[in-house]
Design a protein around this motif. Structure first.
Motif, short mmCIF file in Angstrom:
data_model
loop_
_atom_site.label_atom_id
_atom_site.label_comp_id
_atom_site.label_asym_id
_atom_site.label_seq_id
_atom_site.Cartn_x
_atom_site.Cartn_y
_atom_site.Cartn_z
N PHE A 74 0.83 -1.21 0.00
CA PHE A 74 0.00 0.00 0.00
C PHE A 74 0.86 1.26 0.00
N LEU A 75 2.01 1.20 0.65
CA LEU A 75 2.94 2.34 0.59
C LEU A 75 3.43 2.56 -0.84
N ARG A 76 3.71 1.48 -1.56
CA ARG A 76 4.16 1.60 -2.95
C ARG A 76 3.05 2.16 -3.83
N ILE A 77 1.81 1.77 -3.57
CA ILE A 77 0.69 2.35 -4.31
C ILE A 77 0.62 3.85 -4.05
N GLU A 78 0.79 4.23 -2.79
CA GLU A 78 0.79 5.66 -2.44
C GLU A 78 1.92 6.39 -3.16
N GLU A 79 3.08 5.77 -3.26
CA GLU A 79 4.21 6.39 -3.97
C GLU A 79 3.89 6.57 -5.45
N MET A 80 3.18 5.61 -6.04
CA MET A 80 2.77 5.74 -7.45
C MET A 80 1.85 6.93 -7.63
N VAL A 81 0.92 7.11 -6.69
CA VAL A 81 0.01 8.25 -6.75
C VAL A 81 0.79 9.55 -6.68
N LYS A 82 1.70 9.65 -5.73
CA LYS A 82 2.47 10.88 -5.55
C LYS A 82 3.35 11.16 -6.77
N ALA A 83 3.93 10.12 -7.34
CA ALA A 83 4.77 10.29 -8.52
C ALA A 83 3.97 10.83 -9.70
N LYS A 84 2.77 10.29 -9.88
CA LYS A 84 1.92 10.73 -11.00
C LYS A 84 1.44 12.17 -10.75
N GLU A 85 1.07 12.47 -9.52
CA GLU A 85 0.61 13.83 -9.20
C GLU A 85 1.73 14.85 -9.41
#
Length: 88
Positions: A74-85
């Motif tokens: 779930f932390l990696r998913i959150e990192e993907m979100v932040k990277a895209k944003e």
């Protein structure tokens, strides 16, 4: 004790809601083949079991995952979100 349990439930509910929001974001903003299978697995488990604990999600996985492994996914998913944003 009751107050502590209520606080833990509230914290878990907030975390779950954030996880579901992050999952929706990556599904809407990444091509499916760009989402690692390991992350997609926990994302789908969270969608299927929105009230499950991390430990329970790990038990639903095949093969089973530790609570820590689920948390880090779930932390990696959150990192993907932040990277895209950050790239928008």
């Amino acid at each position: 004790i009751v107050n502590a349990e209520i606080a833990n439930q509230k914290k878990s509910s907030i975390a779950c809601a954030q996880q579901l929001q992050n999952i929706k974001f990556i599904i809407d903003n990444y091509e499916k083949d760009k989402i690692p299978q390991s992350l997609l697995q926990v994302a789908l488990l969270r969608i299927e079991h929105p009230d499950a604990t991390l430990k329970e999600l790990g038990e639903y996985a095949n093969p089973k995952l530790s609570k820590n492994a689920v948390y880090h996914r779930f932390l990696r998913i959150e990192e993907m979100v932040k990277a895209k944003e950050n790239h928008e």
